[in-house]
Scaffold this motif. Structure first.
Motif, PDB file in Angstrom:
ATOM      1  N   ASP A   1       3.901   1.094   8.786  1.00 61.79           N
ATOM      2  CA  ASP A   1       3.722   1.668  10.122  1.00 61.79           C
ATOM      3  C   ASP A   1       4.912   1.389  11.034  1.00 61.79           C
ATOM      4  OD1 ASP A   1       1.260   2.715   9.477  1.00 61.79           O
ATOM      5  OD2 ASP A   1       0.132   1.042  10.351  1.00 61.79           O
ATOM      6  N   ARG A   2       5.542   0.233  10.874  1.00 57.80           N
ATOM      7  CA  ARG A   2       6.642  -0.183  11.748  1.00 57.80           C
ATOM      8  C   ARG A   2       8.019   0.180  11.211  1.00 57.80           C
ATOM      9  NH1 ARG A   2       4.797  -6.233  13.630  1.00 57.80           N
ATOM     10  NH2 ARG A   2       2.832  -5.603  14.583  1.00 57.80           N
ATOM     11  N   MET A   3       8.074   0.860  10.092  1.00 59.14           N
ATOM     12  CA  MET A   3       9.349   1.191   9.476  1.00 59.14           C
ATOM     13  C   MET A   3      10.220   2.027  10.410  1.00 59.14           C
ATOM     14  SD  MET A   3      10.213   3.644   6.307  1.00 59.14           S
ATOM     15  CE  MET A   3      10.102   4.995   7.426  1.00 59.14           C
TER      16      MET A   3
ATOM     17  N   THR B   1       0.817  -1.213   0.000  1.00 54.55           N
ATOM     18  CA  THR B   1       0.000   0.000   0.000  1.00 54.55           C
ATOM     19  C   THR B   1       0.850   1.262   0.000  1.00 54.55           C
ATOM     20  OG1 THR B   1      -0.116  -0.045   2.407  1.00 54.55           O
ATOM     21  CG2 THR B   1      -1.923  -1.110   1.210  1.00 54.55           C
ATOM     22  N   ALA B   2       2.164   1.120   0.189  1.00 51.26           N
ATOM     23  CA  ALA B   2       3.060   2.273   0.269  1.00 51.26           C
ATOM     24  C   ALA B   2       4.382   1.938  -0.412  1.00 51.26           C
ATOM     25  CB  ALA B   2       3.313   2.631   1.727  1.00 51.26           C
ATOM     26  N   THR B   3       5.099   2.979  -0.825  1.00 51.90           N
ATOM     27  CA  THR B   3       6.409   2.793  -1.437  1.00 51.90           C
ATOM     28  C   THR B   3       7.446   3.559  -0.630  1.00 51.90           C
ATOM     29  OG1 THR B   3       5.469   2.491  -3.640  1.00 51.90           O
ATOM     30  CG2 THR B   3       7.780   3.137  -3.542  1.00 51.90           C
ATOM     31  N   LEU B   4       8.546   2.879  -0.336  1.00 46.18           N
ATOM     32  CA  LEU B   4       9.655   3.441   0.439  1.00 46.18           C
ATOM     33  C   LEU B   4      10.863   3.603  -0.472  1.00 46.18           C
ATOM     34  CD1 LEU B   4      11.096   4.097   3.173  1.00 46.18           C
ATOM     35  CD2 LEU B   4      11.581   1.644   3.323  1.00 46.18           C
ATOM     36  N   THR B   5      11.464   4.797  -0.429  1.00 48.56           N
ATOM     37  CA  THR B   5      12.715   5.035  -1.151  1.00 48.56           C
ATOM     38  C   THR B   5      13.703   5.681  -0.195  1.00 48.56           C
ATOM     39  OG1 THR B   5      11.909   7.180  -1.938  1.00 48.56           O
ATOM     40  CG2 THR B   5      11.654   5.313  -3.425  1.00 48.56           C
ATOM     41  N   TYR B   6      14.981   5.499  -0.483  1.00 48.47           N
ATOM     42  CA  TYR B   6      16.035   6.064   0.349  1.00 48.47           C
ATOM     43  C   TYR B   6      16.832   7.087  -0.437  1.00 48.47           C
ATOM     44  CZ  TYR B   6      15.282   2.196   3.598  1.00 48.47           C
ATOM     45  OH  TYR B   6      14.743   1.314   4.485  1.00 48.47           O
ATOM     46  N   ASP B   7      17.223   8.154   0.246  1.00 48.40           N
ATOM     47  CA  ASP B   7      18.153   9.139  -0.301  1.00 48.40           C
ATOM     48  C   ASP B   7      19.379   9.072   0.611  1.00 48.40           C
ATOM     49  OD1 ASP B   7      19.661  11.315  -1.044  1.00 48.40           O
ATOM     50  OD2 ASP B   7      17.959  12.689  -1.162  1.00 48.40           O
TER      51      ASP B   7
END
Length: 71
Positions: A50-52, A16-22
């Protein structure tokens, strides 16, 4: 299952969500599920979004869509 699965190993929930890193700015960006899967991003289910957590000293930016219950 319609849609993309969560990127976490052994999780069978729908993303349901997308995580990206910079990495240069020590920042993690979590937002609504992207339209297309990208090789350098992670699709997460509600529970994992939620737990990220991020390393100490990193900043988390959470983008939310107005009127949405996500994130």
């Amino acid at each position: 299952m319609n849609g993309r699965p969560c990127s976490k190993v052994a999780c069978s929930q729908q993303a349901t969500a997308t995580l990206t890193y910079d990495y240069a700015d020590s920042m993690a960006v979590l937002g609504p599920l992207s339209y297309a899967s990208e090789p350098h991003s992670y699709d997460l289910c509600d529970r994992h979004a939620d737990r990220m957590s991020v390393p100490q000293g990193w900043q988390v930016v959470r983008h939310v869509v107005m009127g949405s219950d996500l994130l």
